[in-house]
Structure formats: structure tokens, C-alpha cells
Design an enzyme around this catalytic site. Sequence first.
Site, short mmCIF file in Angstrom:
data_model
loop_
_atom_site.label_atom_id
_atom_site.label_comp_id
_atom_site.label_asym_id
_atom_site.label_seq_id
_atom_site.Cartn_x
_atom_site.Cartn_y
_atom_site.Cartn_z
N SER A 128 0.83 -1.21 0.00
CA SER A 128 0.00 0.00 0.00
C SER A 128 0.86 1.26 0.00
O SER A 128 0.58 2.21 -0.74
CB SER A 128 -0.89 0.02 1.25
OG SER A 128 -1.73 -1.09 1.30
N TYR A 154 -6.68 -3.59 -7.03
CA TYR A 154 -6.46 -3.38 -5.60
C TYR A 154 -5.04 -2.89 -5.45
O TYR A 154 -4.08 -3.60 -5.76
CB TYR A 154 -6.66 -4.68 -4.80
CG TYR A 154 -6.55 -4.47 -3.31
CD1 TYR A 154 -7.66 -4.13 -2.55
CD2 TYR A 154 -5.32 -4.56 -2.66
CE1 TYR A 154 -7.55 -3.90 -1.18
CE2 TYR A 154 -5.20 -4.34 -1.29
CZ TYR A 154 -6.33 -4.01 -0.56
OH TYR A 154 -6.22 -3.79 0.79
N ASP A 261 1.71 -2.20 -11.10
CA ASP A 261 1.64 -2.67 -9.72
C ASP A 261 1.96 -4.16 -9.76
O ASP A 261 1.13 -4.98 -10.16
CB ASP A 261 0.24 -2.42 -9.15
CG ASP A 261 0.12 -2.91 -7.70
OD1 ASP A 261 0.96 -3.73 -7.28
OD2 ASP A 261 -0.82 -2.47 -7.01
N THR A 317 10.31 5.77 8.79
CA THR A 317 11.41 5.36 9.67
C THR A 317 11.89 3.94 9.35
O THR A 317 13.08 3.68 9.27
CB THR A 317 10.96 5.40 11.15
OG1 THR A 317 10.42 6.69 11.41
CG2 THR A 317 12.11 5.14 12.10
N1 PMP Z 1 -1.20 -4.11 -4.86
C1 PMP Z 1 -1.61 -5.35 -5.14
C2 PMP Z 1 -1.65 -5.80 -6.56
C3 PMP Z 1 -2.01 -6.22 -4.12
O1 PMP Z 1 -2.42 -7.46 -4.41
C4 PMP Z 1 -1.97 -5.75 -2.78
C5 PMP Z 1 -2.40 -6.64 -1.64
N2 PMP Z 1 -3.39 -7.53 -1.92
C6 PMP Z 1 -1.51 -4.45 -2.55
C7 PMP Z 1 -1.13 -3.66 -3.60
C8 PMP Z 1 -1.43 -3.91 -1.15
O2 PMP Z 1 -0.40 -4.54 -0.47
P1 PMP Z 1 -0.35 -4.57 1.14
O3 PMP Z 1 -1.58 -5.27 1.60
O4 PMP Z 1 0.91 -5.31 1.43
O5 PMP Z 1 -0.29 -3.17 1.61
#
Ligand code: PMP
Length: 460
Positions: A128, A154, A261, A317
Site C-alpha cells: 500500500s 487493488y 503494480d 522510519t
Molecule cells: N497491490 C496489489 C496488486 C495487491 O495485491 C496488494 C495486496 N493484496 C496491494 C497492492 C497492497 O499490499 P499490502 O496489503 O501489502 O499493503
Amino acid sequence: MSTAPEREQAATTRSYARSQAVVDREAAAVSDVMKIRFYPFVPVSGQGTRVVDADGNAYLDFIAAAGVAQVGYGHPHIRQAVVQQLDTLSTAMHCCHPSTVATELAERLCGLVPGDFPKKAWFGTTGSDANDCLSRLLPMATGRRRLITYVGSYHGQTTGSALMSGHQTQATVIGLGNVTKVPYPDPYRCLHGPCSREGCSLRCLEHVERYALETVSPAADTAAIVIEAVQSDGGDIVPPANYLPALRELCDRHGVWLVFDEVKTGLGRTGRMFAFEHSDVVPDAVALGKPVGGGLPLSAVVGRRELLDVATYDLFTLGGSPVPCAAGMAMLDVLAAEDLVANAAARGAELLAGFEALQQRHELIGDVRGRGLILGIELVTDRATRTPAATDAHRLAYRLFELGLITIYTGLYGNVIELTPPLTITSAEVDEALGMFDRALSDVAAGRFDDAKLAPYAGW
Ligand code: PMP
């Protein structure tokens, strides 16, 4: 490896009493907003592709903690790297003091991402925040305020990444972003007519160019199009073969950057180092997460130097902390030493062929798709109408759990069983999983499942 009768016996004698006790305690102490639950599974140990729950029940894990356990659980090389780093320098504040191990990992990741231009890497702690970083840096680097992303995508739950997402989880985020969501190219559920994985007329891309880039997200004000090369949480959708090359060409024509992504698909899962490499396109930037820290919290953005150097103070951090970076380096070593990217391609092909064979015998399976070791098995109530069979997917995931196979369901309708096993799986484990699917599909189709078990488990 267990035989079918042994598994059946085990499934009927399994107890979940201790696991249930943990679930009950957790219900009182841990926030519900961080829970997605499919069945009463409480893992307490794991080795390779196998995990054991609080009651001592053993499972073959075909989810690998959402693709984090890329080289399986407890790999000795990662363990050794973690222990060595803990003994040398257990933590550091990379934002203020340079780190050798983070620098080495940055060099390595920049070398892995294709593109004949200067690149740099940024580190965070979870997928994220990598996408969140992109949501800040892309407009600054391009002087353009808008992004285009995809319905069903996502990208995360921090504010920037959630605003980029086109997933049902995003519906709870309050706020407005300059993000336009366009339809993902889905050969099974194309809105524009017949579509095939081998190639199609790309009417959906025309939508991006003629509608989005001319109206709500004018090209001159669009910084980037951000896409998953396999849309994972949207249902493990593999786009038609000609989509990504055409998207790259469209982006170039409008001076828009193309960003991938690869949080779930990156670092070998699809049988190539990155999923976009199946389409021979070069990205301007890539988001990485899940396996990049070898199982420890780490994320990265790798991309054009002018993007990664555009501002000051985009830091955390613990971003690029030494132990996760050392574990990430060890994970990359294991991928190479054990030839796991090739294994992902080979075992993925076996799984796909196995599911195609199961599809011949089980009406519930509407579509099977995947690249390497990310696969989606889409269930439908009727093959002609392609009506999503969400409840059957919930039953199937639960029944597989009872038989000893860990999977989850995903997709916009919750009717796609997702598989992201460790890249270390063997042909024997592929056969074992297919055998459990065969049995579970028969049970669900024949109504041999007590729906009362599903009541506490809403999944997504
Ligand atoms: N991008 C993609 C394509 C994902 O599949 C996910 C998690 N399912 C994320 C971003 C977010 O990752 P996280 O849950 O580790 O923050």
C-alpha cells in the site's frame, strides 16, 4: 503426501477447537477492520509448502500468505540471512543514515527492472505505501495531476493507494482523488463483445483513449496509467495478449507514463521476473511488495530516476530496514539458485492443464486462467449466462480447507478461487492439490456441505 482416502479420513476427524479458541480471543482484542476470513484457520507453523494449525492439522498452502512466502516457509537461506543481519545491525534509520544492505538491494532491483534509462529505488514497508508513494510522486514528476487506474484493481488501503483502487474495498474510503477508473480487459467478461486471450479488437482501450483521455482525465493532465499485468484481487484476470503492448503505445503517444503494480505478481510468480515481461513492455515505474522482503515487511518502488528524485521527505522510519532488506536479498538468491522462476512457469502450466481437465467434468468451473503460479478458477451457476457462483466459491474454499488445502476466493463477485502457492511447489504437490479440488468440487456440486459453517465467514 497423503492419498485420497487418507485425506477423506483426515477431513472427517479434524478438530478445530484450539483454533476456534484463538478466533474467539481475537474477536475481543483485534480490530475487525483488519480481518478478511474464509474459515477457522489459525496457522502456527510452516515449512516449505506445508503449514500446521493450532490444532495440529496439516495443510498444503496454495496461497502462501497472499504470495509473501514466495520460496516457502522457513527457507534456511533466508533464516541465515536474517539471523546474520540481526547479529550485525538489527535495525537502522535508513532515512537519516545510509545503509549498505538497502543500497545493495536497491542496486539489485534496479538491475532487474527492464528499461534502458537511469533508475532508482524507494523503500517502504507494505504494498500500500509503495502505491501511495507513487500517487504522490507521479503528479510531482510529470506536472500532471491525474491518474488512470482500473475497475477491480487493488492497490492498497493507505489513502493514496485506496483512492487508486477500483475494488469493492475502496468503497469505504472517503475522499476525492484525481483518479479515473477504466474497465480492465477481461476476456471472460468483456463488455464489448467476443474477446479472446490470444488477442482482441481492444475496444476497451479505445474507451481509454476516446473517453477518459479526452474528457474526465485529459491527456495533458494525466501523469500515468497504473495497471496490474494480471489483475489479482479483481479475479486473477489475464489481459488479452495484445492489450499491454497497445497500452504502452497509447501512453507513449500521449506522453503518459505506464506504471505496473507488481506487488503480488512480481519477482518470479508468473514464470518471468515481472508479469509485464510476458508482454515485452518496458515500464516507467514498478511497485513491489509482498515477497520483496523475503517474508518481512518491505515494499519498493523502482522507476525512472526523475520520478524517484522529484521531492524530499517521502520517507518512513522503517522503510528499507536492514533485516527485511537482507531477507529480500536472500529471497532473490534462492530464486536464482533453485531456478524457481522456471519452476513457477512449469508448475503453473501443469496446474492450468489440470484445471482445464477438471473443467471438462465440473460444470461449476466457468473459466480457468493464470500466468505461472497465479491462477484464478472462476465459478459460475450457468456456463451460458456466466452468472457468478459466489456462494459455491465460499463453500469450495471451506471444503478445500477441510480437506487440507489453503486457498481463498477473490474477484469483484467473490466467485474466483485464487491460487498463489510458493514457487517451490513440486509436480506431486500439484497433483495432490488437483485431487483435493476434484473431491471438493464434487462435494459442493452434490450439496454435501453444511452452509451453517459459512455463517461467520463473509470473506471479502
Ligand atoms: N497491490 C496489489 C496488486 C495487491 O495485491 C496488494 C495486496 N493484496 C496491494 C497492492 C497492497 O499490499 P499490502 O496489503 O501489502 O499493503
